[in-house]
Design an enzyme around this catalytic site. Structure first.
Site, PDB file in Angstrom:
ATOM      1  N   HIS A 151       0.827  -1.208   0.000  1.00 15.56           N
ATOM      2  CA  HIS A 151       0.000   0.000   0.000  1.00 15.56           C
ATOM      3  C   HIS A 151       0.863   1.260   0.000  1.00 15.56           C
ATOM      4  CE1 HIS A 151      -3.408  -2.580   0.558  1.00 15.56           C
ATOM      5  NE2 HIS A 151      -2.940  -3.038   1.700  1.00 15.56           N
ATOM      6  N   HIS A 177      -2.975  -2.126  -8.561  1.00 15.64           N
ATOM      7  CA  HIS A 177      -3.024  -0.695  -8.218  1.00 15.64           C
ATOM      8  C   HIS A 177      -1.681  -0.034  -8.499  1.00 15.64           C
ATOM      9  CE1 HIS A 177      -4.363   2.523  -5.056  1.00 15.64           C
ATOM     10  NE2 HIS A 177      -4.146   3.032  -6.241  1.00 15.64           N
TER      11      HIS A 177
END
Length: 210
Positions: A151, A177
């Site tokens: 992340h 992502h």
């Protein structure tokens, strides 16, 4: 505990104060954030972890008995210990909130590592599950030998495309992502990036446009 120290390495100074926790359904969380924009962004090279960093545990709850936060922390610490990871600092707090809720954060940082994982409590979810969930995610990143978690890599990658030099990070996995963030950043900035396996992790290299 994770993002702010990481941004500081790029030269971005951030003042961050949580004034009130916000939990579902009422929310109502309040924070104060001041970002001091730098004249340029620094490149970073944390492509190898030098030594095992200290692991911190922050377990919090609002409008719930303190034992909820305590059980979350105990569960996380126990799961880490089974993997040979010792928690150096454990913080348990009860805080003001409009709705009942809880959260837990595991973090580790030193000169060659910045990573974390978290989990949020929910109605019907035992506190032990919250601690276990955060610990399992943390162990995946920590155990791979990475220097940042997935992340955080998502967050830093677009900024590093604007840095003053080439940057390298060791990530536990290459998420969709991250791929998307890099693709879009390259379209806007002309930067180039590459990923190659390194042990149980992946070496991410980002070179801004000249």
């Amino acid at each position: 505990m994770v993002v702010v120290p990481a941004l500081k390495r790029l030269g971005i100074e951030v003042e961050f104060e949580v004034r009130r926790r916000g939990y579902y359904p009422r929310g109502g969380g309040r924070v104060r954030v001041v970002i001091h924009s730098p004249s340029s962004l620094k490149s970073i090279d944390i492509s190898e972890r030098k030594s095992p960093p200290s692991v911190g545990v922050q377990s919090r709850c609002g409008k719930l008995p303190r034992h909820v936060a305590e059980r979350q922390a105990t569960s996380a610490v126990s799961r880490l210990k089974r993997e040979g990871i010792e928690a150096g600092n454990v913080e348990v707090t009860t805080e003001e909130s409009s709705s009942p809720g809880s959260s837990l954060l595991l973090s580790a940082r030193d000169s060659t590592c910045v990573m974390g994982s978290d989990a949020i409590g929910a109605r019907g979810r035992p506190a032990e599950q919250v601690g276990e969930h955060a610990a399992v995610e943390f162990i995946e990143a920590y155990g791979s030998g990475s220097t940042v978690d997935s992340h955080l890599a998502d967050t830093l990658a677009p900024l590093l495309c604007l840095a003053n030099g080439k940057s390298r990070l060791l990530v536990p996995k290459v998420t969709e992502h991250l791929k998307t963030s890099l693709y879009l950043a390259e379209l806007f900035t002309g930067s180039k990036s590459s990923v190659s396996p390194k042990g149980r992790a992946f070496l991410l290299s980002i070179a801004p446009a000249k």
